[in-house]
Write a protein that holds these residues in place. Structure first.
Motif, PDB file in Angstrom:
ATOM      1  N   ILE A 173       0.837  -1.206   0.000  1.00 52.71           N
ATOM      2  CA  ILE A 173       0.000   0.000   0.000  1.00 52.71           C
ATOM      3  C   ILE A 173       0.872   1.256   0.000  1.00 52.71           C
ATOM      4  CG2 ILE A 173      -1.561   1.353   1.455  1.00 52.71           C
ATOM      5  CD1 ILE A 173      -2.914  -1.305   2.204  1.00 52.71           C
ATOM      6  N   VAL A 174       1.956   1.240   0.775  1.00 46.26           N
ATOM      7  CA  VAL A 174       2.881   2.384   0.784  1.00 46.26           C
ATOM      8  C   VAL A 174       3.430   2.627  -0.621  1.00 46.26           C
ATOM      9  CG1 VAL A 174       5.080   3.244   1.658  1.00 46.26           C
ATOM     10  CG2 VAL A 174       3.518   2.054   3.203  1.00 46.26           C
ATOM     11  N   ASN A 175       3.915   1.586  -1.253  1.00 49.11           N
ATOM     12  CA  ASN A 175       4.522   1.730  -2.580  1.00 49.11           C
ATOM     13  C   ASN A 175       3.504   2.174  -3.628  1.00 49.11           C
ATOM     14  OD1 ASN A 175       6.904   0.825  -1.438  1.00 49.11           O
ATOM     15  ND2 ASN A 175       6.607  -1.287  -2.077  1.00 49.11           N
ATOM     16  N   ASP A 176       2.325   1.550  -3.614  1.00 45.91           N
ATOM     17  CA  ASP A 176       1.321   1.871  -4.626  1.00 45.91           C
ATOM     18  C   ASP A 176       0.736   3.264  -4.418  1.00 45.91           C
ATOM     19  OD1 ASP A 176       1.571  -0.547  -5.991  1.00 45.91           O
ATOM     20  OD2 ASP A 176       0.149  -1.559  -4.678  1.00 45.91           O
ATOM     21  N   SER A 177       0.639   3.712  -3.169  1.00 47.93           N
ATOM     22  CA  SER A 177       0.146   5.070  -2.919  1.00 47.93           C
ATOM     23  C   SER A 177       1.110   6.100  -3.493  1.00 47.93           C
ATOM     24  CB  SER A 177      -0.028   5.294  -1.413  1.00 47.93           C
ATOM     25  OG  SER A 177      -1.015   4.452  -0.871  1.00 47.93           O
ATOM     26  N   ARG A 178       2.381   5.908  -3.261  1.00 47.30           N
ATOM     27  CA  ARG A 178       3.370   6.835  -3.814  1.00 47.30           C
ATOM     28  C   ARG A 178       3.386   6.771  -5.337  1.00 47.30           C
ATOM     29  NH1 ARG A 178       8.107   4.933   0.405  1.00 47.30           N
ATOM     30  NH2 ARG A 178       7.408   6.164   2.213  1.00 47.30           N
ATOM     31  N   SER A 179       3.292   5.562  -5.879  1.00 47.94           N
ATOM     32  CA  SER A 179       3.297   5.412  -7.340  1.00 47.94           C
ATOM     33  C   SER A 179       2.077   6.077  -7.964  1.00 47.94           C
ATOM     34  CB  SER A 179       3.333   3.922  -7.713  1.00 47.94           C
ATOM     35  OG  SER A 179       4.516   3.307  -7.255  1.00 47.94           O
ATOM     36  N   PHE A 180       0.933   5.933  -7.316  1.00 51.09           N
ATOM     37  CA  PHE A 180      -0.316   6.484  -7.853  1.00 51.09           C
ATOM     38  C   PHE A 180      -0.230   8.004  -7.975  1.00 51.09           C
ATOM     39  CE2 PHE A 180      -4.767   7.930  -6.949  1.00 51.09           C
ATOM     40  CZ  PHE A 180      -5.310   7.533  -8.168  1.00 51.09           C
ATOM     41  N   ILE A 181       0.226   8.674  -6.916  1.00 49.80           N
ATOM     42  CA  ILE A 181       0.320  10.131  -6.956  1.00 49.80           C
ATOM     43  C   ILE A 181       1.438  10.572  -7.888  1.00 49.80           C
ATOM     44  CG2 ILE A 181       0.717  12.192  -5.577  1.00 49.80           C
ATOM     45  CD1 ILE A 181      -2.016  10.791  -5.163  1.00 49.80           C
ATOM     46  N   ARG A 182       2.528   9.832  -7.902  1.00 52.92           N
ATOM     47  CA  ARG A 182       3.624  10.195  -8.818  1.00 52.92           C
ATOM     48  C   ARG A 182       3.179  10.079 -10.272  1.00 52.92           C
ATOM     49  NH1 ARG A 182       6.822   6.328  -7.901  1.00 52.92           N
ATOM     50  NH2 ARG A 182       6.473   5.250  -9.878  1.00 52.92           N
ATOM     51  N   GLN A 183       2.402   9.035 -10.592  1.00 55.21           N
ATOM     52  CA  GLN A 183       1.885   8.893 -11.949  1.00 55.21           C
ATOM     53  C   GLN A 183       1.004  10.073 -12.333  1.00 55.21           C
ATOM     54  OE1 GLN A 183      -0.001   5.065 -11.504  1.00 55.21           O
ATOM     55  NE2 GLN A 183       1.694   3.963 -12.467  1.00 55.21           N
ATOM     56  N   LEU A 184       0.086  10.442 -11.432  1.00 52.64           N
ATOM     57  CA  LEU A 184      -0.771  11.593 -11.717  1.00 52.64           C
ATOM     58  C   LEU A 184       0.052  12.861 -11.886  1.00 52.64           C
ATOM     59  CD1 LEU A 184      -3.662  10.857  -9.205  1.00 52.64           C
ATOM     60  CD2 LEU A 184      -3.927  11.100 -11.677  1.00 52.64           C
ATOM     61  N   GLN A 185       1.040  13.032 -11.029  1.00 52.42           N
ATOM     62  CA  GLN A 185       1.894  14.216 -11.091  1.00 52.42           C
ATOM     63  C   GLN A 185       2.642  14.274 -12.421  1.00 52.42           C
ATOM     64  OE1 GLN A 185       4.693  14.342  -7.856  1.00 52.42           O
ATOM     65  NE2 GLN A 185       4.543  16.567  -7.665  1.00 52.42           N
ATOM     66  N   THR A 186       3.025  13.127 -12.937  1.00 51.02           N
ATOM     67  CA  THR A 186       3.772  13.064 -14.191  1.00 51.02           C
ATOM     68  C   THR A 186       2.859  13.159 -15.405  1.00 51.02           C
ATOM     69  OG1 THR A 186       5.403  11.640 -13.106  1.00 51.02           O
ATOM     70  CG2 THR A 186       5.442  11.718 -15.504  1.00 51.02           C
ATOM     71  N   PHE A 187       1.706  12.535 -15.328  1.00 52.28           N
ATOM     72  CA  PHE A 187       0.813  12.464 -16.484  1.00 52.28           C
ATOM     73  C   PHE A 187       0.087  13.782 -16.763  1.00 52.28           C
ATOM     74  CE2 PHE A 187       0.146   7.626 -15.725  1.00 52.28           C
ATOM     75  CZ  PHE A 187       1.401   7.387 -16.237  1.00 52.28           C
ATOM     76  N   LEU A 188      -0.278  14.502 -15.714  1.00 53.04           N
ATOM     77  CA  LEU A 188      -1.013  15.747 -15.924  1.00 53.04           C
ATOM     78  C   LEU A 188      -0.125  16.778 -16.614  1.00 53.04           C
ATOM     79  CD1 LEU A 188      -2.904  16.061 -12.503  1.00 53.04           C
ATOM     80  CD2 LEU A 188      -3.917  15.589 -14.739  1.00 53.04           C
ATOM     81  N   PRO A 189      -0.694  17.591 -17.471  1.00 52.82           N
ATOM     82  CA  PRO A 189       0.108  18.628 -18.150  1.00 52.82           C
ATOM     83  C   PRO A 189       0.818  19.542 -17.163  1.00 52.82           C
ATOM     84  CG  PRO A 189      -2.064  18.419 -19.176  1.00 52.82           C
ATOM     85  CD  PRO A 189      -2.089  17.563 -17.940  1.00 52.82           C
TER      86      PRO A 189
END
Length: 298
Positions: free
Chosen positions: A80-96
């Motif tokens: 859960i720790v890893n996936d939570s960080r990955s989830f927000i990092r993905q959004l941070q990277t994907f958004l313009p």
């Protein structure tokens, strides 16, 4: 979770005090009867030794099985720790780059922090309304609190928000698939924790183990010679209490979401996730790490 600190002796005593006291009384009764009622009845010490060996083997197996459940819960929360960080990092990277993070990214951060806390509170059968109000708008918090499964509802809210980003052309098809895969991983971890919580450890393990321990405690006083009567009470009490303590430890480990010192520290982990996510996304107010109790953290 117990820490690598000095543990209070009260933590051990309070779990075995009742059983140890009953064994102490029984051993005293046998010793007193030897004083006032001379008898030649004596059980060979080899019988107690064989029974004690069997109990030790069964306790080792029982403790190992209980620890496996506790360790699986800890692995799930590590994911859960890893996936939570990955989830927000993905959004941070994907958004313009020019996207307003407070409008699009921060709601995901708040919702993910709420999900981590609420999942832990739900597993421990704790109320979640106040926790939701700390992170979500009041209307959304009430809707989630009224749901049959609040953590799952929060993941649904995540999925619907991701779909809105896709509809607004802020993320691509491939990015949508990646985000949904991360949500699936969070769902899998949540399901593992719920399975551990809702699957009762076989009661026959506890019943059979207690029968053997009390049988051993009832036999042992009759295995000493009369001339060693002063050893009967302390030895019977201490040896039996040691077996009972190990068995109690296994019972605590087998249920890692009971709001006890031996729990998986879900609240501490959730706070750590909150600190990581808010540090990643430009929050100005970052919460402090939770201070553990003297010998455990929750």
């Amino acid at each position: 979770m117990l820490l690598n600190n000095k543990i209070s002796i009260r933590f051990y005593i309070r779990h075995i005090l009742k059983q140890a006291f009953l064994i102490f009384l029984f051993a005293n009764l046998v010793v007193i009867s030897k004083w006032f009622i001379p008898w030649s009845f004596q059980i060979p010490i080899s019988i107690a030794a064989i029974l004690g060996t069997c109990i030790a083997l069964l306790l080792a197996f029982r403790t190992n099985q209980a620890y496996d459940r506790w360790w699986e819960a800890r692995i799930a929360w590590g994911a859960i720790v890893n996936d939570s960080r990955s989830f927000i990092r993905q959004l941070q990277t994907f958004l313009p780059v020019d996207t307003n993070h407070k409008t699009y990214l921060h709601p995901f951060v708040e919702r993910q922090c709420a999900w981590c806390y609420v999942l832990g509170d739900t597993l421990r059968r704790q109320p979640v309304s106040q926790r939701l109000e700390e992170f979500l708008p009041s209307q959304e918090a009430k809707q989630v609190a009224d749901a049959h499964n609040p953590p799952n509802m929060l993941l649904v809210k995540h999925a619907l928000a991701i779909r809105r980003l896709y509809d607004e052309a802020l993320i691509t098809d491939y990015q949508l698939v990646q985000l949904n895969a991360t949500l699936t991983n969070l769902t899998d971890s949540m399901g593992r924790c719920e399975r551990i919580k809702n699957t009762v450890f076989p009661r026959t393990y506890t019943f059979n183990m207690q029968v053997f321990i009390y049988l051993f405690a009832s036999i042992l006083p009759f295995c000493f010679d009369d001339q060693y009567y002063y050893l009967d009470v302390p030895l019977v009490t201490l040896i039996s209490a040691a077996f009972i303590l190990i068995e109690k430890s296994a019972i605590q480990l087998q249920d890692p979401f009971e709001n006890q010192p031996t729990d998986t520290p879900v609240t501490t982990i959730a706070r750590s996730i909150e600190i990581s996510l808010k540090s990643m996304t430009g929050y100005t107010i970052i919460p402090e790490l939770l201070v553990p109790e003297r010998y455990y953290s929750l």
